[in-house]
Design an enzyme around this catalytic site. Sequence first.
Site, PDB file in Angstrom:
ATOM      1  N   GLY A   1     -19.498   1.294 -21.967  1.00 18.94           N
ATOM      2  CA  GLY A   1     -18.143   1.469 -21.489  1.00 18.94           C
ATOM      3  C   GLY A   1     -17.233   0.418 -22.107  1.00 18.94           C
ATOM      4  CB  CYS A   2     -13.778   0.566 -23.428  1.00 14.20           C
ATOM      5  SG  CYS A   2     -12.961   1.416 -22.064  1.00 14.20           S
ATOM      6  CG  ASN A   3     -12.687  -1.252 -18.538  1.00 16.39           C
ATOM      7  OD1 ASN A   3     -11.700  -1.629 -19.149  1.00 16.39           O
ATOM      8  ND2 ASN A   3     -12.658  -0.184 -17.753  1.00 16.39           N
ATOM      9  CB  VAL A   4     -19.172  -2.331 -19.862  1.00 16.76           C
ATOM     10  CG1 VAL A   4     -20.512  -3.058 -19.811  1.00 16.76           C
ATOM     11  CG2 VAL A   4     -19.000  -1.452 -18.639  1.00 16.76           C
ATOM     12  CB  THR A   5     -17.497  -3.588 -24.790  1.00 21.94           C
ATOM     13  OG1 THR A   5     -18.407  -2.482 -24.932  1.00 21.94           O
ATOM     14  CG2 THR A   5     -17.490  -4.391 -26.080  1.00 21.94           C
TER      15      THR A   5
END
Length: 343
Positions: free
Chosen positions: A149-153
Amino acid sequence: VYTVAIAGASGYAGGEILRLLAAHPEFEVRTITANKNAGQRLIDLQPHLRSYAHLVLQETSAETLKGHDVVFLALPHGHSGALAEELGEASVVVDCGADHRLTSGEAWERFYKSEYHGSWPYGLPELVLADGRKQRDRLAGVNRIAVPGCNVTAVSLGLAPGLRAGVIQPADLVAVLAVGPSGAGKTLRTDLLASELLGSAHAYGVGGVHRHVPEIVQNLTGAAGEKVTVSFTPVLVPMSRGILATSTARLQPGVSAADVRSAWELAYADEPFVHLLPEGSFPRVADTTGANTALVGIAVDEEAERVVTVTALDNLVKGTAGAAIQSTNLALVKPEKLVLTLN
């Protein structure tokens, strides 16, 4: 030349994969699919992709996607799992959605409330692991990849080095993110209309209920070698794309500011796409737009006894499409940087 199919090519993530692959010397996009947009010319929906003017969107099905060397699934969560099971082992399948990210079936069912389809090798090459390796080491030769996930990255790259080095405490991690609405896809929603967004900002998924929470915990637990606790709050802001993640953590007793900086320097010194900024410098989202870069700035708040990290990235590139291509290059044992840029 590797033949490529992209499911969900009419969306933001699918379009960004196409944009990047247009310059890839070893990938040839032959098939693109969509759901409600099937039958339309790609260029009518993605008019910036002029080099693909000859392509028409087909129905998304296993039959359409089979027979390609690489298949990118740029689909909403819950749509990749069953489809991927029909594709067989001959193709490298890259899931840009959430369906194969979590190693815990219980966490999947609690946060996504749908059938669990198992976990795939995780496509965040720079993620540091407690055993001293990086996630990159687990990608060579695989034929299944789960893109983060982009936020996770953004949160993982910001905090993982300090956890692996033991300079920050695993409890009481806090991350507040400013995020652009393209991360939500092209679905027509009132809260994503320009008239609702412009001149405003609002938090969502507050109180540990956002679906990226278990994935963040999974990554940071893997870096720390022990359980972590994270408070995660995304804030929707009026920029079309990008993430600025401000993540903080308690200092371990006796740790100096030099120790802190050394941990991040060690983690990212040789990374082509994750850059630690000079002391006192912090990134802007605009510095990453269109590039496969994540920029990290760090500081120590002596009074609060906390480390502060600020991470910027383009949610559609390093956050999704760039990570997918970078990981696919590694899976095929190709140069990791092939077709991906810093600018």
